[in-house]
Design a protein around this motif. Structure first.
Motif, PDB file in Angstrom:
ATOM      1  N   PRO A 242       6.422  18.082  34.722  1.00 13.63           N
ATOM      2  CA  PRO A 242       6.997  16.767  34.984  1.00 13.63           C
ATOM      3  C   PRO A 242       6.134  15.658  34.390  1.00 13.63           C
ATOM      4  O   PRO A 242       4.911  15.752  34.356  1.00 13.63           O
ATOM      5  CB  PRO A 242       7.027  16.677  36.512  1.00 13.63           C
ATOM      6  N   ARG A 243       6.775  14.611  33.923  1.00 14.96           N
ATOM      7  CA  ARG A 243       6.078  13.441  33.375  1.00 14.96           C
ATOM      8  C   ARG A 243       5.868  12.458  34.525  1.00 14.96           C
ATOM      9  O   ARG A 243       6.759  11.710  34.898  1.00 14.96           O
ATOM     10  CB  ARG A 243       6.921  12.814  32.266  1.00 14.96           C
ATOM     11  N   LEU A 244       4.672  12.461  35.072  1.00 13.62           N
ATOM     12  CA  LEU A 244       4.332  11.628  36.220  1.00 13.62           C
ATOM     13  C   LEU A 244       3.571  10.399  35.744  1.00 13.62           C
ATOM     14  O   LEU A 244       2.647  10.507  34.926  1.00 13.62           O
ATOM     15  CB  LEU A 244       3.470  12.441  37.195  1.00 13.62           C
ATOM     16  N   SER A 245       3.950   9.241  36.234  1.00 14.85           N
ATOM     17  CA  SER A 245       3.286   8.010  35.795  1.00 14.85           C
ATOM     18  C   SER A 245       3.398   6.932  36.854  1.00 14.85           C
ATOM     19  O   SER A 245       4.191   7.033  37.808  1.00 14.85           O
ATOM     20  CB  SER A 245       3.896   7.496  34.486  1.00 14.85           C
ATOM     21  N   ILE A 246       2.596   5.891  36.682  1.00 10.07           N
ATOM     22  CA  ILE A 246       2.724   4.659  37.449  1.00 10.07           C
ATOM     23  C   ILE A 246       3.065   3.574  36.449  1.00 10.07           C
ATOM     24  O   ILE A 246       2.328   3.371  35.478  1.00 10.07           O
ATOM     25  CB  ILE A 246       1.426   4.307  38.194  1.00 10.07           C
ATOM     26  N   SER A 247       4.169   2.906  36.641  1.00  6.76           N
ATOM     27  CA  SER A 247       4.561   1.849  35.713  1.00  6.76           C
ATOM     28  C   SER A 247       4.766   0.552  36.476  1.00  6.76           C
ATOM     29  O   SER A 247       5.076   0.551  37.675  1.00  6.76           O
ATOM     30  CB  SER A 247       5.834   2.233  34.962  1.00  6.76           C
ATOM     31  N   GLY A 248       4.597  -0.552  35.770  1.00  6.14           N
ATOM     32  CA  GLY A 248       4.755  -1.842  36.426  1.00  6.14           C
ATOM     33  C   GLY A 248       4.627  -2.983  35.459  1.00  6.14           C
ATOM     34  O   GLY A 248       4.659  -2.799  34.230  1.00  6.14           O
ATOM     35  N   TRP A 249       4.456  -4.169  36.025  1.00 13.73           N
ATOM     36  CA  TRP A 249       4.413  -5.378  35.217  1.00 13.73           C
ATOM     37  C   TRP A 249       3.402  -6.360  35.771  1.00 13.73           C
ATOM     38  O   TRP A 249       3.172  -6.436  36.981  1.00 13.73           O
ATOM     39  CB  TRP A 249       5.791  -6.051  35.203  1.00 13.73           C
ATOM     40  N   TYR A 250       2.811  -7.114  34.854  1.00 15.65           N
ATOM     41  CA  TYR A 250       2.114  -8.338  35.199  1.00 15.65           C
ATOM     42  C   TYR A 250       3.117  -9.463  34.951  1.00 15.65           C
ATOM     43  O   TYR A 250       3.839  -9.457  33.947  1.00 15.65           O
ATOM     44  CB  TYR A 250       0.871  -8.523  34.336  1.00 15.65           C
ATOM     45  N   HIS A 251       3.165 -10.413  35.874  1.00 17.18           N
ATOM     46  CA  HIS A 251       4.159 -11.476  35.808  1.00 17.18           C
ATOM     47  C   HIS A 251       3.540 -12.816  35.440  1.00 17.18           C
ATOM     48  O   HIS A 251       2.378 -13.089  35.742  1.00 17.18           O
ATOM     49  CB  HIS A 251       4.867 -11.614  37.154  1.00 17.18           C
ATOM     50  N   ALA A 252       4.347 -13.661  34.789  1.00 14.80           N
ATOM     51  CA  ALA A 252       3.994 -15.051  34.552  1.00 14.80           C
ATOM     52  C   ALA A 252       4.518 -15.881  35.721  1.00 14.80           C
ATOM     53  O   ALA A 252       5.250 -15.383  36.579  1.00 14.80           O
ATOM     54  CB  ALA A 252       4.598 -15.526  33.239  1.00 14.80           C
ATOM     55  N   GLU A 253       4.164 -17.144  35.753  1.00  8.53           N
ATOM     56  CA  GLU A 253       4.655 -18.008  36.818  1.00  8.53           C
ATOM     57  C   GLU A 253       6.135 -18.335  36.634  1.00  8.53           C
ATOM     58  O   GLU A 253       6.849 -18.576  37.604  1.00  8.53           O
ATOM     59  CB  GLU A 253       3.841 -19.308  36.869  1.00  8.53           C
TER      60      GLU A 253
END
Length: 303
Positions: A242-253
């Motif tokens: 399985p391809r296990l990962s943590i994904s996400g984003w840094y946000h602007a204001e």
């Protein structure tokens, strides 16, 4: 403090080392992230690599995290987190809720996720946000935390899109593939980056020009660009990895300019509506995804 070259140790030693990392004095980014990578010279070199990358600016950081701690993160995700199977025209994947909500967990549940919480706090620390800003040129980033765990098993995929939703500024993926089983091109699951069609602004080509395998202890990132940052996750072909990962984003204001050029394939939802906002109860150790069963992963298919 983690430096490049630190070796993984035996299981018993790993446990005590992780405990040490998560003590009150050591729980910051210094114990989790490779410090030499954060130096001024390293930032300069990484920014140059980022700006020169094709088909659009991006970067893959290698051996970024302490490997002992990252193994503990992987173990916690596998055994102590529930995820929901999600399938749309765009993707087919198992996904947890927003890990920002771990702070609302009861003490017993939180005690099962110390390494994951330490990793989350490190990558969203002011120090690391500044590092991300320096190497990507993304500008000021807000304090918002936005990330989840994802599992792509055989047949799972994510189709081409540009990631433009709300105030997303920088996308990232931390790969948690099995550190003891090398991931190869034959396994599928590569991050694919697409160029634009010549003479057709905001239109991605049908073929990627760059791809990156989901290698253990790497972190891919790119600035979210409306109608430009087109990417996909290739279908996973392996029946037993399985391809296990943590994904996400840094946000602007605030949202980026040019959002009218965002991918036409983007999900028709508001930011955050595609996420579970409360962690489900722990569901044991069976994962079933896209017809795949693996008796070590703590994920369950939604009814």
């Amino acid at each position: 403090m983690y430096h490049a070259g630190d070796a993984d140790s035996e299981p018993a030693a790993k446990r005590s080392k992780v405990t040490a990392y998560l003590s009150c004095a050591q729980r910051g980014a210094e114990a989790v992230i490779r410090q030499d990578l954060l130096s001024a010279e390293s930032r300069k070199q990484l920014r140059q690599q980022h700006d020169a990358a094709k088909p659009y600016t991006h970067l893959v950081l290698k051996d970024l995290f302490d490997p002992t701690l990252l193994r503990a993160v992987r173990d916690e995700v596998i055994h102590n987190i529930s995820a929901t199977y999600k399938e749309t025209d765009l993707f087919k994947v198992f996904q947890t809720g927003d890990l920002a909500n771990m702070d609302a967990l009861d003490p017993e549940s939180a005690s099962k996720l110390p390494a994951l919480m330490a990793l989350r706090d490190a990558i969203y620390s002011q120090e690391f946000r500044g590092f991300v800003r320096d190497i990507t040129g993304a500008g000021e980033l807000s304090n918002k935390t936005d990330l989840s765990c994802n599992v792509y098993a055989q047949g799972c995929h994510l189709l081409n899109h540009d990631d433009v939703i709300g105030t997303r500024a920088v996308s990232f993926i931390i790969y948690l593939a099995d550190p003891d089983a090398q991931w190869t091109a034959e396994d599928g699951g590569a991050l694919e980056l697409y160029p634009l069609v010549a003479g057709k602004p905001h239109t991605p080509d049908v073929r990627p020009s760059t791809s990156h395998l989901p290698i253990w202890n790497t972190m891919a990132m790119f600035v979210v660009q409306p109608g430009r940052s087109f990417h996909a996750v290739q279908e996973v072909l392996s029946a037993d990895k399985p391809r296990l990962s943590i994904s996400g984003w840094y946000h602007a204001e605030k949202a980026r300019e040019g959002k009218e050029h965002a991918s036409l394939q983007q999900l028709q939802i508001k930011a955050g509506e595609d996420q579970i906002h409360q962690h489900a109860e722990f569901q044991g150790t069976l994962m079933v995804c896209c017809g795949f069963s693996y008796m070590q992963y703590g994920f369950s298919q939604a009814e």
